[in-house]
Write an enzyme that holds these catalytic residues in place. Structure first.
Site, PDB file in Angstrom:
ATOM      1  N   ASP A 163      56.155  34.951   7.424  1.00 20.53           N
ATOM      2  CA  ASP A 163      55.365  34.376   6.704  1.00 20.53           C
ATOM      3  C   ASP A 163      54.075  35.252   6.279  1.00 20.53           C
ATOM      4  O   ASP A 163      53.746  35.854   7.151  1.00 20.53           O
ATOM      5  CB  ASP A 163      54.812  33.117   7.148  1.00 20.53           C
ATOM      6  CG  ASP A 163      55.888  32.045   6.949  1.00 20.53           C
ATOM      7  OD1 ASP A 163      56.183  31.281   6.072  1.00 20.53           O
ATOM      8  OD2 ASP A 163      56.500  31.709   8.261  1.00 20.53           O
ATOM      9  N   ASP A 182      57.259  40.292  11.199  1.00 18.45           N
ATOM     10  CA  ASP A 182      56.787  38.990  10.850  1.00 18.45           C
ATOM     11  C   ASP A 182      57.250  38.225   9.717  1.00 18.45           C
ATOM     12  O   ASP A 182      57.925  38.967   8.802  1.00 18.45           O
ATOM     13  CB  ASP A 182      55.351  38.920  10.828  1.00 18.45           C
ATOM     14  CG  ASP A 182      54.472  37.737  10.413  1.00 18.45           C
ATOM     15  OD1 ASP A 182      54.857  36.701  11.147  1.00 18.45           O
ATOM     16  OD2 ASP A 182      53.776  37.772   9.434  1.00 18.45           O
TER      17      ASP A 182
END
Ligand SMILES: O=P(O)(O)OC[C@H]1O[C@H](O[C@H]2O[C@H](CO)[C@@H](O)[C@H](O)[C@H]2O)[C@H](O)[C@@H](O)[C@@H]1O
Length: 364
Positions: free
Chosen positions: A113, A111
């Protein structure tokens, strides 16, 4: 089995829209698989399940007063210790993690952020460090590697800047293979999959409408993520959260084919198709030639609610390692945890070093 990827057709249900209005607004918490022995986690989340949407906005705020009060009472410490038993650190259990990969090809899913970059107030300034970039580059030299993000693919590429990776932007709804080609796969060029392409005009419209309708709320920021839209409330005064939520809900009433979920101090507007980060993970594994294979170990690292779909896929397949990035106990289907992006980097570097050494080790 070949690691030379051939682009495969998407699973049949990929582009099937769910009936309009079938998804409630603010489904909090989102549906998740019950993890074994989850008493502690259930307790952690009971408040969220029963609460309304403003409460769920508060729950995504790390500075919320209740959390501070619980910490002062020492309750948080106990809860964290119990949670860590169920979700041990992927660093302290590193040997256990890599032992699961014996005879298997590791595939890394990251992922963006909160995982590769720290959470900051301004979404346009969520830069990853050069040292993190070097770590991800090293990982990609040894293992097929994908970034799976809620951001639009172009934007997350601008942050990551590594052409050798797979990118799944818009919560997995925009998947593209490495631009240059990769030593791990031949499925390298062009857009691989965009299951929500028919929603583009609608997303444009709802984006414009959300910008217009929320502009009177100081701090609200609407981000066009191509196949989805984010409405940020990190910089909105808590007194205005209710007004913002009402505004977003009223705009969404006009779009029954769009659904609303919640991430880290952000509302996420997405098409109601049966597609998410979990489906993207499965699609990428198929693209890399690992469909229905026992000899692959997907390692997925993420911090957000949308990453839970990927953790659940790993649990359902009984295959792979889900690692949640969080300093605080959270309901999760991940097996392991890391506290913050700095620990993610440490884990990635250890993975590279372990692979380098295991290649150098004589096989007898
Ligand atoms: O799937 P991800 O890569 O984790 O993307 C999810 C959302 O991340 C971004 O918002 C989050 O990070 C911002 C920058 O640190 C922060 O200001 C915001 O509060 C967080 O929710 C991104 O801006 C969104 O578009 C993504 O959907």
């Amino acid at each position: 089995m070949t690691k030379q990827g051939v682009v495969v057709p998407p699973p049949a249900e990929a582009a099937v829209a769910v009936p309009p209005n079938s998804a409630p607004l603010f489904p909090y918490p989102p549906p998740r698989a019950a993890a074994p022995g989850a008493a502690v986690r259930k307790k952690c989340l009971r408040m969220g399940a029963a609460a309304g949407w403003v409460e769920s906005m508060r729950a995504s705020s790390p500075t919320h007063a209740r959390a501070a009060a619980a910490l002062a009472a020492g309750a948080d410490e106990d809860r964290r210790a119990a949670w860590m038993v169920e979700h041990p650190s992927a660093l302290s259990k590193f040997d256990q993690v890599v032992a699961a990969s014996k005879g298997k090809q590791i595939v890394v899913f990251l992922d963006y952020d909160g995982t590769l970059s720290p959470i900051v107030d301004d979404p346009d300034a969520a830069y990853m460090s050069d040292t993190m970039r070097r770590a991800v580059r090293s990982v990609a030299k040894h293992f097929p590697t994908a970034i799976v993000s809620g951001r639009c693919r172009d934007k997350v590429f601008e942050f990551v800047k590594l052409a050798e990776l797979y990118y799944a932007g818009s919560h997995g709804m925009d998947i593209k293979g490495p631009a240059k080609g990769s030593r791990h796969t031949r499925a390298a060029k062009g857009v691989l999959f965009q299951p929500a392409s028919q929603f583009l005009p609608m997303i444009e419209q709802v984006h414009e409408s959300l910008v217009e309708k929320t502009k009177s709320i100081p701090g609200a920021k609407v981000e066009n993520n191509k196949f989805c839209v984010s409405v940020h409330f990190r910089c909105v005064d808590e007194k205005s959260w209710s007004a913002l939520a009402d505004t977003v809900k009223s705009v969404l009433k006009e779009y029954p084919k769009l659904k609303l979920t919640q991430g880290r101090m952000v509302f996420e507007v997405q098409p109601t198709i049966k597609w998410d980060k979990g489906k993207a993970l499965e699609f990428l594994l198929e693209s890399l030639g690992f469909a229905d294979c026992a000899d692959v170990l997907p390692v997925y690292i993420g911090d957000d609610r949308t990453d839970e779909d990927a953790f659940q896929v790993l649990r359902r397949r009984g295959q792979g390692v889900g690692i949640l990035v969080s300093k605080h106990p959270k309901e999760t289907s991940a097996s392991y945890s890391l506290q913050e992006p700095a620990e993610v980097m440490e884990f990635l570097l250890r993975l590279v070093e372990w692979e380098r050494l295991s290649k150098a080790r004589p096989k007898w």
